[in-house]
Design a protein around this motif. Structure first.
Motif, PDB file in Angstrom:
ATOM      1  N   PRO A   1      58.793  76.463  67.857  1.00  0.00           N
ATOM      2  CA  PRO A   1      58.522  77.761  67.210  1.00  0.00           C
ATOM      3  C   PRO A   1      58.861  77.795  65.717  1.00  0.00           C
ATOM      4  N   ARG A   2      59.639  76.833  65.243  1.00  0.00           N
ATOM      5  CA  ARG A   2      60.067  76.815  63.840  1.00  0.00           C
ATOM      6  C   ARG A   2      59.222  75.887  62.968  1.00  0.00           C
ATOM      7  N   MET A   3      58.252  75.212  63.552  1.00  0.00           N
ATOM      8  CA  MET A   3      57.450  74.245  62.814  1.00  0.00           C
ATOM      9  C   MET A   3      56.447  74.945  61.900  1.00  0.00           C
ATOM     10  N   SER A   4      56.294  74.394  60.700  1.00  0.00           N
ATOM     11  CA  SER A   4      55.303  74.905  59.751  1.00  0.00           C
ATOM     12  C   SER A   4      54.843  73.753  58.864  1.00  0.00           C
ATOM     13  N   GLN A   5      53.725  73.967  58.170  1.00  0.00           N
ATOM     14  CA  GLN A   5      53.193  72.918  57.310  1.00  0.00           C
ATOM     15  C   GLN A   5      54.188  72.579  56.213  1.00  0.00           C
ATOM     16  N   SER A   6      54.332  71.278  55.949  1.00  0.00           N
ATOM     17  CA  SER A   6      55.246  70.818  54.903  1.00  0.00           C
ATOM     18  C   SER A   6      54.789  71.291  53.534  1.00  0.00           C
ATOM     19  N   ILE A   7      55.748  71.560  52.691  1.00  0.00           N
ATOM     20  CA  ILE A   7      55.496  72.019  51.327  1.00  0.00           C
ATOM     21  C   ILE A   7      55.817  70.876  50.362  1.00  0.00           C
ATOM     22  N   VAL A   8      55.028  70.749  49.307  1.00  0.00           N
ATOM     23  CA  VAL A   8      55.277  69.738  48.278  1.00  0.00           C
ATOM     24  C   VAL A   8      55.469  70.428  46.938  1.00  0.00           C
ATOM     25  N   GLY A   9      55.936  69.679  45.948  1.00  0.00           N
ATOM     26  CA  GLY A   9      56.121  70.234  44.609  1.00  0.00           C
ATOM     27  C   GLY A   9      57.502  69.939  44.082  1.00  0.00           C
ATOM     28  N   ASP A  10      57.776  70.440  42.904  1.00  0.00           N
ATOM     29  CA  ASP A  10      59.082  70.275  42.283  1.00  0.00           C
ATOM     30  C   ASP A  10      59.402  71.508  41.457  1.00  0.00           C
ATOM     31  N   SER A  11      60.506  71.460  40.730  1.00  0.00           N
ATOM     32  CA  SER A  11      60.935  72.640  39.974  1.00  0.00           C
ATOM     33  C   SER A  11      59.969  72.998  38.849  1.00  0.00           C
ATOM     34  N   GLU A  12      59.198  72.027  38.344  1.00  0.00           N
ATOM     35  CA  GLU A  12      58.250  72.314  37.256  1.00  0.00           C
ATOM     36  C   GLU A  12      56.913  72.832  37.761  1.00  0.00           C
ATOM     37  N   THR A  13      56.396  72.222  38.826  1.00  0.00           N
ATOM     38  CA  THR A  13      55.078  72.626  39.331  1.00  0.00           C
ATOM     39  C   THR A  13      55.156  73.708  40.395  1.00  0.00           C
ATOM     40  N   GLY A  14      56.327  73.895  40.977  1.00  0.00           N
ATOM     41  CA  GLY A  14      56.475  74.873  42.044  1.00  0.00           C
ATOM     42  C   GLY A  14      56.070  74.291  43.379  1.00  0.00           C
ATOM     43  N   ALA A  15      56.365  74.992  44.436  1.00  0.00           N
ATOM     44  CA  ALA A  15      56.052  74.534  45.787  1.00  0.00           C
ATOM     45  C   ALA A  15      54.682  75.042  46.206  1.00  0.00           C
ATOM     46  N   PHE A  16      53.944  74.183  46.927  1.00  0.00           N
ATOM     47  CA  PHE A  16      52.631  74.586  47.420  1.00  0.00           C
ATOM     48  C   PHE A  16      52.276  73.753  48.642  1.00  0.00           C
ATOM     49  N   GLU A  17      51.316  74.232  49.424  1.00  0.00           N
ATOM     50  CA  GLU A  17      50.814  73.493  50.576  1.00  0.00           C
ATOM     51  C   GLU A  17      49.750  72.526  50.089  1.00  0.00           C
ATOM     52  N   SER A  18      49.945  71.259  50.365  1.00  0.00           N
ATOM     53  CA  SER A  18      49.016  70.225  49.929  1.00  0.00           C
ATOM     54  C   SER A  18      47.879  70.071  50.942  1.00  0.00           C
ATOM     55  N   GLN A  19      46.663  69.834  50.450  1.00  0.00           N
ATOM     56  CA  GLN A  19      45.533  69.580  51.329  1.00  0.00           C
ATOM     57  C   GLN A  19      45.574  68.155  51.895  1.00  0.00           C
ATOM     58  N   SER A  20      46.302  67.262  51.216  1.00  0.00           N
ATOM     59  CA  SER A  20      46.360  65.871  51.678  1.00  0.00           C
ATOM     60  C   SER A  20      47.593  65.572  52.520  1.00  0.00           C
ATOM     61  N   ARG A  21      48.617  66.376  52.415  1.00  0.00           N
ATOM     62  CA  ARG A  21      49.819  66.163  53.228  1.00  0.00           C
ATOM     63  C   ARG A  21      49.704  67.028  54.478  1.00  0.00           C
ATOM     64  N   THR A  22      49.648  66.376  55.612  1.00  0.00           N
ATOM     65  CA  THR A  22      49.389  67.113  56.849  1.00  0.00           C
ATOM     66  C   THR A  22      50.596  67.181  57.776  1.00  0.00           C
ATOM     67  N   SER A  23      51.767  66.784  57.308  1.00  0.00           N
ATOM     68  CA  SER A  23      52.941  66.819  58.176  1.00  0.00           C
ATOM     69  C   SER A  23      53.443  68.252  58.362  1.00  0.00           C
ATOM     70  N   ARG A  24      54.250  68.416  59.398  1.00  0.00           N
ATOM     71  CA  ARG A  24      54.873  69.704  59.687  1.00  0.00           C
ATOM     72  C   ARG A  24      56.371  69.457  59.811  1.00  0.00           C
ATOM     73  N   ASN A  25      57.166  70.461  59.467  1.00  0.00           N
ATOM     74  CA  ASN A  25      58.603  70.327  59.634  1.00  0.00           C
ATOM     75  C   ASN A  25      59.196  71.655  60.070  1.00  0.00           C
ATOM     76  N   GLY A  26      60.427  71.586  60.510  1.00  0.00           N
ATOM     77  CA  GLY A  26      61.156  72.764  60.942  1.00  0.00           C
ATOM     78  C   GLY A  26      62.637  72.437  60.927  1.00  0.00           C
ATOM     79  N   TRP A  27      63.468  73.450  60.829  1.00  0.00           N
ATOM     80  CA  TRP A  27      64.906  73.234  60.724  1.00  0.00           C
ATOM     81  C   TRP A  27      65.615  73.884  61.899  1.00  0.00           C
ATOM     82  N   LEU A  28      66.546  73.146  62.469  1.00  0.00           N
ATOM     83  CA  LEU A  28      67.384  73.656  63.552  1.00  0.00           C
ATOM     84  C   LEU A  28      68.813  73.758  63.045  1.00  0.00           C
ATOM     85  N   SER A  29      69.471  74.850  63.381  1.00  0.00           N
ATOM     86  CA  SER A  29      70.886  74.962  63.023  1.00  0.00           C
ATOM     87  C   SER A  29      71.722  74.294  64.112  1.00  0.00           C
ATOM     88  N   ARG A  30      72.941  73.987  63.754  1.00  0.00           N
ATOM     89  CA  ARG A  30      73.824  73.368  64.750  1.00  0.00           C
ATOM     90  C   ARG A  30      74.183  74.408  65.742  1.00  0.00           C
TER      91      ARG A  30
END
Length: 83
Positions: free
Chosen positions: A54-83
């Protein structure tokens, strides 16, 4: 929050006291990456997957200069679990 769906007792009562032999395979030293076969059992694996889906979403790319965005070429997904 983690919910123990398997063991009904105290954690110490639910854990095996048998030693486990694990083999560490070094994939890379720079950066460090390892493979540990059979690190989790089937129940543990299924539990992590069910908590993460339920926590999975499309990976975001970018840096502090360009900002974060969803890439059309990066198709991975990630999610974070707390301990």
């Amino acid at each position: 929050m983690w919910i123990n769906r398997h063991c009904k007792g105290k954690a110490v009562d639910c854990q095996s006291n048998q030693s486990v032999s694990l083999e560490l395979q070094v994939v890379s030293l720079q950066p460090r990456a390892f493979i540990i076969e059979h690190f989790l059992n089937d129940f543990e694996t299924s539990e992590i997957i069910s908590l993460a889906q339920p926590r999975m979403s499309q990976s975001i790319v970018g840096d502090s200069e360009t900002g974060a965005f969803e890439s059309q070429s990066r198709t991975s997904r990630n999610g974070w679990l707390s301990r």
